[in-house]
Design a protein around this motif. Structure first.
Motif, PDB file in Angstrom:
ATOM      1  N   GLN A 290      29.414 -11.622  -6.163  1.00  0.00           N
ATOM      2  CA  GLN A 290      30.443 -10.712  -6.664  1.00  0.00           C
ATOM      3  C   GLN A 290      31.697 -10.832  -5.802  1.00  0.00           C
TER       4      GLN A 290
ATOM      5  N   TYR B  84      35.081 -13.763 -17.666  1.00  0.00           N
ATOM      6  CA  TYR B  84      35.063 -13.089 -16.379  1.00  0.00           C
ATOM      7  C   TYR B  84      36.375 -12.315 -16.190  1.00  0.00           C
ATOM      8  N   GLN B  85      36.477 -11.201 -16.876  1.00  0.00           N
ATOM      9  CA  GLN B  85      37.700 -10.393 -16.876  1.00  0.00           C
ATOM     10  C   GLN B  85      37.316  -8.925 -16.711  1.00  0.00           C
ATOM     11  N   ASP B  86      37.249  -8.478 -15.462  1.00  0.00           N
ATOM     12  CA  ASP B  86      36.878  -7.098 -15.169  1.00  0.00           C
ATOM     13  C   ASP B  86      38.137  -6.244 -14.981  1.00  0.00           C
ATOM     14  N   ARG B  87      37.954  -4.933 -15.180  1.00  0.00           N
ATOM     15  CA  ARG B  87      39.070  -4.000 -15.031  1.00  0.00           C
ATOM     16  C   ARG B  87      38.670  -2.890 -14.069  1.00  0.00           C
ATOM     17  N   TRP B  88      39.608  -2.501 -13.213  1.00  0.00           N
ATOM     18  CA  TRP B  88      39.353  -1.489 -12.184  1.00  0.00           C
ATOM     19  C   TRP B  88      40.434  -0.422 -12.282  1.00  0.00           C
TER      20      TRP B  88
ATOM     21  N   ASN C  64      30.832   2.881 -13.946  1.00  0.00           N
ATOM     22  CA  ASN C  64      30.730   1.475 -14.344  1.00  0.00           C
ATOM     23  C   ASN C  64      30.504   1.418 -15.846  1.00  0.00           C
TER      24      ASN C  64
ATOM     25  N   THR D  20      31.184  -7.702 -19.174  1.00  0.00           N
ATOM     26  CA  THR D  20      32.282  -7.478 -18.248  1.00  0.00           C
ATOM     27  C   THR D  20      32.155  -6.038 -17.760  1.00  0.00           C
ATOM     28  N   GLU D  21      32.620  -5.790 -16.550  1.00  0.00           N
ATOM     29  CA  GLU D  21      32.464  -4.462 -15.960  1.00  0.00           C
ATOM     30  C   GLU D  21      33.833  -3.802 -15.792  1.00  0.00           C
ATOM     31  N   HIS D  22      33.923  -2.588 -16.306  1.00  0.00           N
ATOM     32  CA  HIS D  22      35.133  -1.797 -16.174  1.00  0.00           C
ATOM     33  C   HIS D  22      34.825  -0.633 -15.234  1.00  0.00           C
TER      34      HIS D  22
ATOM     35  N   GLU E  76      43.474  -5.731 -12.763  1.00  0.00           N
ATOM     36  CA  GLU E  76      42.663  -6.690 -13.508  1.00  0.00           C
ATOM     37  C   GLU E  76      42.141  -7.743 -12.538  1.00  0.00           C
TER      38      GLU E  76
ATOM     39  N   SER F  52      31.513  -4.576  -8.273  1.00  0.00           N
ATOM     40  CA  SER F  52      30.802  -4.802  -9.531  1.00  0.00           C
ATOM     41  C   SER F  52      29.313  -4.913  -9.218  1.00  0.00           C
TER      42      SER F  52
END
Length: 737
Positions: free
Chosen positions: A247, A285-289, A162, A175-177, A261, A300
């Motif tokens: 979440q 609110y733009q997380d990446r996985w 994370n 933001t969480e990647h 995304e 997240s």
């Protein structure tokens, strides 16, 4: 009583050698210098495992408990199953731990306690962080006997999957990647091989004082989407039907290194297709996985306030049937307060307010679950009142009142936002603290709590008396904001420059709140049998001499002004400061102006109208669909009450802001007419004032003395009150004043 642990406080080694930081200070007097926080220790995820043995006879002997806490926050799993998360944020000298009943998660023989500890490292209203306090402590209990504890046998490792993205809100969160390639797959399971993990670092001594959290842990559960739309190949929009707090989670299986995304938001863009993830409330609110190549689940850690999610990846990887939300909020039984009337607009207004309070009640009340995530003292005047009615649970409000009292260690005049390490002070909010204590007492009858916390009220008054200009009125209250209302554009052109710090002069609103504060403290003194010299008549007379414009029958904003703002007249009406001959003029001013104020201040306007028996006007304002109304929120598609009357009435409006929930107490207490006439609802006053347009309504309400059920249909009543509770029915039929 503080807990004495047999367990050891575990911490990640980099924190063990760092001096702890105390970030507390008066807002207007920040420290001369603060060293920059180490960047490598921000957004710190730490995984801890303890394998513990539970004997069959221990499982059979009765309830088993896990006492646990962490700094900043934990999520705990037993044998791979999620159990709970916490604690409510608090200070080291009064640090909360949770007691969890866990027998259902355990098995005879070996078990694993797996804890995901998060240290954020940002200075904000959401966490008590950025102080280098990090770690956890836990004990497994059979009754009061410790059968397992955190110690040198526990293993721990910093999580690498994370990664922090950008910081958004008011330095609120990251933001969480999520990089699934770096995940320690299966680390929460008993079978996981942790032989390569180092032993957790032990702190032999800490300066924490541990207190059992007086409120339950959060309710956490899954919610399926209401609607899923495929916008294109590997491109989905998910609608959960209403604003929620929590979440988003999903499953995927794609190529190693492939990215997805995940965009979340409270609303859609103007095209009605894409999610507005760069939100109007200043959150991104733009997380990446990043996928591992195997079976992956997106999880997240921190929470968001959202309704919509947009997923962008590849068709082959995305498993659309797995889309879910993990919802979190303070436990709320839906049937603790149920209301429905023949007026659909009123039903929608009540529901958006109920949702706002539901999703804005976390381990503490939050002004919004997005931008700040902060518990504000003034907001709590509205939120706490609404929450007690909606939930029938007074513990969260009691905890909040106590936490704000404890902030007097920073300033005897009480801070504006607690917990958190962001220092903010607002005079209007501080002066409402005794009002909240009194409201809590009326609902609970908890005189012992009032007695224990009363000295803070005396300290509060003493703090503000230092700004007495010599005649009993306050001027130049420079150590705190003088707010009047928020946002600035909804102060009804209040004729005083509200600089920070405040300039010279004597203005109305801070003095009205000051006299209202004294009135509340006097009432508390009467309850406790504490003798006092009543200065209120003298101070009221002086307030009238300075601010009352007898020619208009209205109150001025300042002693040199000729302007009569809504705010300057609402408060003297509410706090019994207005001469009798001024009441009709003030009511006419409110009738003419309407709610030319913020949603926060509308609570005081409506209460002032109720105080004078103007329930018809109160209802007209409450049920209006004009620009400044809850009806306008409904027209704009609200599913939770907004921060302002409309999305564009504030530059950074959040669409879930429970300080706008005034219709809840107004409908229940002033229109339906239910109030406690003795503390703890041991006696109930019932004075219905059914609006002309209502043909029917039903209300179910849980109060400390039991459950109330009312129904009204075409003039016919069916009422059920708690057994043994005396009810004073003032009128059994419609009684508009």
């Amino acid at each position: 009583m503080s807990k004495v642990w047999q367990a050891k406080w575990l911490t990640d080694e980099p924190f063990s050698a760092l001096d702890k930081i105390s970030p507390y200070h008066k807002e207007m007097n920040p420290p001369a210098s603060i060293d920059a926080h180490r960047e490598d220790l921000k957004h710190h995820h730490w995984h801890v495992r303890g394998v513990v043995e539970v004997k069959p006879e221990e499982l059979a002997s009765g309830p088993l408990y896990l006492d646990i806490t962490a700094d900043d926050y934990y999520k705990v799993y037993l044998n791979g199953r999620f159990v709970a998360q916490g604690p409510a944020q608090s200070d080291a000298d009064h640090y909360y731990y949770n007691r969890l009943e866990v027998g259902a998660y355990l098995q005879p023989g070996n078990n694993v306690i797996a804890v995901h500890v998060y240290y954020q490292g940002l200075l904000n209203r959401a966490y008590n962080s950025a102080d280098y306090r990090q770690g956890l402590i836990a004990e497994l209990m059979a009754g009061e006997r410790v059968i397992a504890k955190s110690d040198s046998a526990w293993k721990a490792k910093r999580g690498a999957d994370n990664l922090p993205g950008v910081v958004f809100g008011y330095e609120t969160q990251f933001t969480e990647h999520i990089d699934a390639r770096q995940e320690e797959r299966g680390w929460r399971e008993l079978a996981f091989d942790d032989t390569s993990w180092p032993a957790a670092w032990i702190c032999e001594e800490t300066d924490y004082t541990f207190i059992e959290q007086p409120t339950p842990v959060l309710s956490v559960y899954c919610k399926p989407p209401q609607d899923v739309v495929k916008l294109g190949p590997g491109h989905y929009r998910i609608d959960f039907g209403e604003e929620i707090t929590g979440q988003f989670t999903m499953k995927a299986k794609g190529q190693a290194g492939e990215t997805i995304e995940i965009r979340s938001g409270e609303e859609l863009e103007e095209d009605g297709q894409a999610v507005r993830f760069n939100m109007r409330c200043n959150c991104l609110y733009q997380d990446r996985w990043t996928l591992s190549g195997g079976d992956d689940r997106f999880e997240s850690y921190d929470y968001k306030g959202f309704r919509y999610v947009e997923v962008i990846g590849t068709d082959q990887a995305i498993q659309a049937e797995s889309f879910q939300a993990v919802v979190r909020h303070y436990p709320l039984e839906e049937d603790s307060c149920l209301f429905e009337s023949s007026d659909d607009t009123i039903n929608q207004i009540f529901q958006i307010c109920k949702n706002g309070v539901k999703y804005g009640s976390q381990e503490n009340y939050v002004d919004c679950p997005t931008r700040e995530k902060g518990q504000y003292l003034g907001d709590n005047t509205v939120i706490g009142h609404s929450h007690m009615l909606l939930s029938g649970d007074l513990r969260l409000y009691r905890k909040a009142i106590g936490q704000f009292a404890d902030s007097s260690a920073v300033c005897p005049g009480i801070m504006a936002v607690v917990p958190g390490h962001f220092m903010q002070e607002i005079a209007d909010f501080s002066l409402q603290w005794p009002m909240q204590l009194l409201e809590y007492y009326r609902y609970s009858g908890d005189a012992a709590f009032v007695q224990s916390i009363y000295p803070y009220a005396e300290q509060l008054l003493a703090h503000f008396k230092q700004f007495d200009r010599g005649d009993g009125l306050l001027h130049e209250v420079k150590d705190k904001w003088n707010l009047v209302d928020w946002p600035e554009g909804l102060r009804d052109e209040y004729d005083f420059e509200l600089t920070r710090p405040i300039g010279s002069g004597c203005h109305n609103v801070v003095n009205a709140f000051y006299l209202g504060c004294i009135r509340s403290v006097n009432e508390i003194r009467d309850i406790l049998g504490i003798p006092y010299e009543n200065e209120l008549p003298r101070l009221t007379q002086r307030y009238i001499e300075v601010f009352y414009d007898s020619s208009a029958g209205l109150f001025k904003d300042t002693e040199g002004s000729e302007h009569h703002a809504l705010h300057s007249n609402t408060l003297p009406l509410l706090f019994d400061l207005a001469p009798v001959e001024s009441v009709s003029s003030i009511v006419n001013l409110i009738r003419g102006k309407g709610l030319v104020c913020g949603v926060y201040f509308s609570y005081f306007v409506l209460k002032a109208l109720a105080k004078t028996g103007e329930h018809r006007l109160l209802y007209e304002l409450l049920s209006s669909e004009g620009e400044h109304s809850w009806g306008n929120m409904v027209k704009e598609g609200a599913t939770a009450c907004f921060e302002a009357w409309g999305k564009d009435q504030k530059w950074n409006t959040s669409l879930c802001h429970p300080w706008a929930s005034a219709p809840v107490p107004m409908l229940i207490e002033e229109i339906i007419g239910l109030k406690p006439s003795k503390p703890g609802w041991k006696e109930i006053t019932f004075t219905p004032r059914i609006p002309d347009g209502w043909t029917s309504f039903t209300l179910q309400l849980r109060v400390p003395s039991g459950t109330i059920r009312l129904s009204y249909d075409q003039g016919q009543w069916s009422n059920h009150f708690p057994p043994g509770v005396h009810t004073k029915t003032i009128s059994a039929v419609n009684s508009w004043s």
